[in-house]
Design a protein around this motif. Structure first.
Motif, PDB file in Angstrom:
ATOM      1  N   ALA A 208      31.360 -43.811 -26.447  1.00 50.38           N
ATOM      2  CA  ALA A 208      30.350 -44.556 -27.203  1.00 50.38           C
ATOM      3  C   ALA A 208      28.964 -44.166 -26.709  1.00 50.38           C
ATOM      4  N   THR A 209      28.017 -44.109 -27.631  1.00 55.51           N
ATOM      5  CA  THR A 209      26.635 -43.825 -27.282  1.00 55.51           C
ATOM      6  C   THR A 209      25.718 -44.519 -28.276  1.00 55.51           C
ATOM      7  N   ASP A 210      24.514 -44.845 -27.821  1.00 56.64           N
ATOM      8  CA  ASP A 210      23.517 -45.411 -28.735  1.00 56.64           C
ATOM      9  C   ASP A 210      22.398 -44.410 -29.005  1.00 56.64           C
ATOM     10  N   ILE A 211      22.655 -43.142 -28.689  1.00 59.19           N
ATOM     11  CA  ILE A 211      21.683 -42.077 -28.912  1.00 59.19           C
ATOM     12  C   ILE A 211      22.203 -41.152 -30.005  1.00 59.19           C
ATOM     13  N   GLU A 212      21.469 -41.049 -31.094  1.00 56.71           N
ATOM     14  CA  GLU A 212      21.923 -40.270 -32.247  1.00 56.71           C
ATOM     15  C   GLU A 212      22.180 -38.807 -31.880  1.00 56.71           C
ATOM     16  N   ASP A 213      21.294 -38.223 -31.089  1.00 61.27           N
ATOM     17  CA  ASP A 213      21.470 -36.813 -30.742  1.00 61.27           C
ATOM     18  C   ASP A 213      22.682 -36.608 -29.847  1.00 61.27           C
ATOM     19  N   TYR A 214      22.995 -37.606 -29.027  1.00 67.73           N
ATOM     20  CA  TYR A 214      24.212 -37.491 -28.213  1.00 67.73           C
ATOM     21  C   TYR A 214      25.451 -37.576 -29.100  1.00 67.73           C
ATOM     22  N   ALA A 215      25.367 -38.384 -30.152  1.00 67.10           N
ATOM     23  CA  ALA A 215      26.479 -38.449 -31.100  1.00 67.10           C
ATOM     24  C   ALA A 215      26.740 -37.078 -31.716  1.00 67.10           C
ATOM     25  N   LEU A 216      25.672 -36.384 -32.099  1.00 68.35           N
ATOM     26  CA  LEU A 216      25.825 -35.033 -32.633  1.00 68.35           C
ATOM     27  C   LEU A 216      26.456 -34.120 -31.587  1.00 68.35           C
ATOM     28  N   HIS A 217      26.029 -34.257 -30.337  1.00 69.42           N
ATOM     29  CA  HIS A 217      26.580 -33.455 -29.248  1.00 69.42           C
ATOM     30  C   HIS A 217      28.081 -33.685 -29.105  1.00 69.42           C
ATOM     31  N   VAL A 218      28.516 -34.937 -29.159  1.00 73.43           N
ATOM     32  CA  VAL A 218      29.944 -35.249 -29.041  1.00 73.43           C
ATOM     33  C   VAL A 218      30.728 -34.582 -30.159  1.00 73.43           C
ATOM     34  N   HIS A 219      30.219 -34.673 -31.376  1.00 76.25           N
ATOM     35  CA  HIS A 219      30.909 -34.031 -32.506  1.00 76.25           C
ATOM     36  C   HIS A 219      30.991 -32.524 -32.304  1.00 76.25           C
ATOM     37  N   GLU A 220      29.916 -31.918 -31.864  1.00 71.81           N
ATOM     38  CA  GLU A 220      29.909 -30.466 -31.672  1.00 71.81           C
ATOM     39  C   GLU A 220      30.921 -30.040 -30.615  1.00 71.81           C
ATOM     40  N   VAL A 221      31.039 -30.808 -29.562  1.00 73.34           N
ATOM     41  CA  VAL A 221      31.966 -30.460 -28.483  1.00 73.34           C
ATOM     42  C   VAL A 221      33.405 -30.750 -28.874  1.00 73.34           C
ATOM     43  N   VAL A 279      18.759 -54.328 -29.328  1.00 73.06           N
ATOM     44  CA  VAL A 279      17.436 -54.945 -29.479  1.00 73.06           C
ATOM     45  C   VAL A 279      16.391 -53.886 -29.806  1.00 73.06           C
ATOM     46  N   ALA A 280      16.561 -52.704 -29.241  1.00 74.71           N
ATOM     47  CA  ALA A 280      15.624 -51.606 -29.493  1.00 74.71           C
ATOM     48  C   ALA A 280      15.840 -50.956 -30.856  1.00 74.71           C
ATOM     49  N   GLY A 281      16.850 -51.406 -31.592  1.00 70.86           N
ATOM     50  CA  GLY A 281      17.089 -50.885 -32.933  1.00 70.86           C
ATOM     51  C   GLY A 281      17.976 -49.657 -32.986  1.00 70.86           C
ATOM     52  N   ARG A 282      18.637 -49.329 -31.875  1.00 69.12           N
ATOM     53  CA  ARG A 282      19.489 -48.152 -31.876  1.00 69.12           C
ATOM     54  C   ARG A 282      20.862 -48.472 -32.470  1.00 69.12           C
ATOM     55  N   VAL A 283      21.454 -47.466 -33.098  1.00 68.66           N
ATOM     56  CA  VAL A 283      22.776 -47.602 -33.720  1.00 68.66           C
ATOM     57  C   VAL A 283      23.837 -47.162 -32.721  1.00 68.66           C
ATOM     58  N   ILE A 284      24.902 -47.941 -32.600  1.00 70.70           N
ATOM     59  CA  ILE A 284      25.978 -47.595 -31.686  1.00 70.70           C
ATOM     60  C   ILE A 284      26.967 -46.674 -32.383  1.00 70.70           C
ATOM     61  N   HIS A 285      27.291 -45.561 -31.761  1.00 69.73           N
ATOM     62  CA  HIS A 285      28.263 -44.621 -32.283  1.00 69.73           C
ATOM     63  C   HIS A 285      29.518 -44.679 -31.426  1.00 69.73           C
ATOM     64  N   ASP A 286      30.656 -44.983 -32.050  1.00 68.70           N
ATOM     65  CA  ASP A 286      31.941 -45.022 -31.358  1.00 68.70           C
ATOM     66  C   ASP A 286      32.821 -43.856 -31.807  1.00 68.70           C
ATOM     67  N   PHE A 287      33.554 -43.287 -30.842  1.00 66.95           N
ATOM     68  CA  PHE A 287      34.441 -42.153 -31.134  1.00 66.95           C
ATOM     69  C   PHE A 287      35.808 -42.429 -30.523  1.00 66.95           C
ATOM     70  N   THR A 288      36.841 -42.032 -31.231  1.00 73.85           N
ATOM     71  CA  THR A 288      38.195 -42.087 -30.698  1.00 73.85           C
ATOM     72  C   THR A 288      38.847 -40.730 -30.947  1.00 73.85           C
ATOM     73  N   TYR A 289      39.106 -40.020 -29.855  1.00 77.83           N
ATOM     74  CA  TYR A 289      39.776 -38.716 -29.956  1.00 77.83           C
ATOM     75  C   TYR A 289      41.166 -38.829 -29.330  1.00 77.83           C
ATOM     76  N   ARG A 290      42.168 -38.531 -30.133  1.00 80.60           N
ATOM     77  CA  ARG A 290      43.553 -38.655 -29.691  1.00 80.60           C
ATOM     78  C   ARG A 290      44.092 -37.287 -29.275  1.00 80.60           C
ATOM     79  N   LYS A 291      44.840 -37.300 -28.195  1.00 76.73           N
ATOM     80  CA  LYS A 291      45.525 -36.078 -27.772  1.00 76.73           C
ATOM     81  C   LYS A 291      46.566 -35.712 -28.812  1.00 76.73           C
ATOM     82  N   ALA A 292      46.390 -34.577 -29.416  1.00 77.02           N
ATOM     83  CA  ALA A 292      47.281 -34.175 -30.518  1.00 77.02           C
ATOM     84  C   ALA A 292      48.479 -33.411 -29.971  1.00 77.02           C
TER      85      ALA A 292
END
Length: 292
Positions: A208-221, A279-292
């Motif tokens: 989970a992250t509240d930073i949009e650019d970190y969310a993009l980073h997680v998806h890329e990785v 409170v700062a107005g950031r959006v929370i991004h949650d990710f669930t990656y399952r071992k396939a």
């Protein structure tokens, strides 16, 4: 820059350390020169106030794992193996194990351990105050299913046995907002490989992250890695280019694409840190990656 690239800058009082597996040792040498691997944190002296020092003195023998290479080291000692036998010895059972990378003040992992007595929990944290506060919370509640390790997480995952963990959690890791520091972010392909190996079949890595650019980073990785399945059922729109500290306001005008993410994980309590982000107005991004 490859996440194994070595950094040759060092000082006596303050060592910068970054995001891939490493020792944090200031005396490592190769060809006569100091060597520092890339890690996800900066080692600071964390002085404890009287309350936290008492908690450390009172509860460390019960909750803090003795697996470090030496006093002050964040390395795992040579020859140590974190396997099922070790779990049974330390926790006294073979219940499923959940590992939290970067437990901070311990609010989340302590609440989870209290709510799930049939599960084992391991909190990984490097900073003295965070470790001490986690010990304090666990000790006050008398939790028997929680342990704490003050080690560099990638180092520990390297010595974890295959399939020993049921889940791994990484909630609100340091975002390293400057673009030149993005390589220090904890979510990296090498760690993902170690996490996947340590997970039991069907196990998940929750992020989970509240930073949009970190969310993009997680998806890329994570989205393109073999052996992982993004099981998120929510579509979110993110910029397809990275921004850093100082130009984050440009993100809104960049091209966007849709990505799959998860709804908020019910097992994550609303910590003070997350509250501040909301409170700062950031959006929370949650990710669930399952071992396939």
């Amino acid at each position: 820059m490859d996440n194994r690239e070595l950094c040759k800058k060092t000082t006596k009082k303050k060592q910068e350390i970054f995001d891939t597996p490493g020792s944090g040792r200031s005396e490592d040498r190769q060809n006569g020169h100091p060597i520092h691997r890339v890690l996800s944190f900066v080692r600071r002296s964390g002085r404890l106030d009287a309350r936290l020092q008492r908690a450390w003195d009172t509860y460390s023998s019960e909750y803090l794992l003795d697996i470090n290479a030496g006093e002050g080291s964040l390395d795992v000692r040579e020859g140590f193996s974190f396997d099922g036998e070790y779990v049974r010895k330390v926790w006294g059972n073979a219940n499923p194990l959940i590992v939290e990378i970067g437990s901070g003040q311990g609010e989340n992992v302590v609440a989870a351990a209290e709510a799930n007595p049939g599960m084992n929990f391991l909190a990984l944290e490097v900073y003295d105050p965070g470790v001490a506060h986690t010990l304090l919370l666990a000790g006050k509640k008398g939790l028997g299913n929680l342990r704490v390790a003050q080690v560099n997480a990638p180092e520990l995952f390297k010595v974890m046995a295959d399939g020993v963990a049921a889940e791994v959690w990484t909630f609100f890791p340091d975002p390293w907002p400057k673009k030149k520091h993005h390589k220090r972010r904890i979510v990296q392909p090498e760690l993902a490989g170690q996490v996947r190996r340590s997970l039991a079949d069907g196990g998940v890595w929750r992020i989970a992250t509240d930073i949009e650019d970190y969310a993009l980073h997680v998806h890329e990785v994570m989205d393109g890695l073999d052996g992982w399945e993004n099981v998120g059922g929510i579509t979110v729109s993110l910029p397809v280019e990275h921004v850093g500290k100082g130009n984050a306001d440009l993100a809104e005008g960049m091209p966007h694409a849709d990505f799959a993410e998860s709804s908020r994980f019910d097992g994550r309590v609303l910590t003070n840190f997350e509250k501040k982000g909301l409170v700062a107005g950031r959006v929370i991004h949650d990710f669930t990656y399952r071992k396939a």
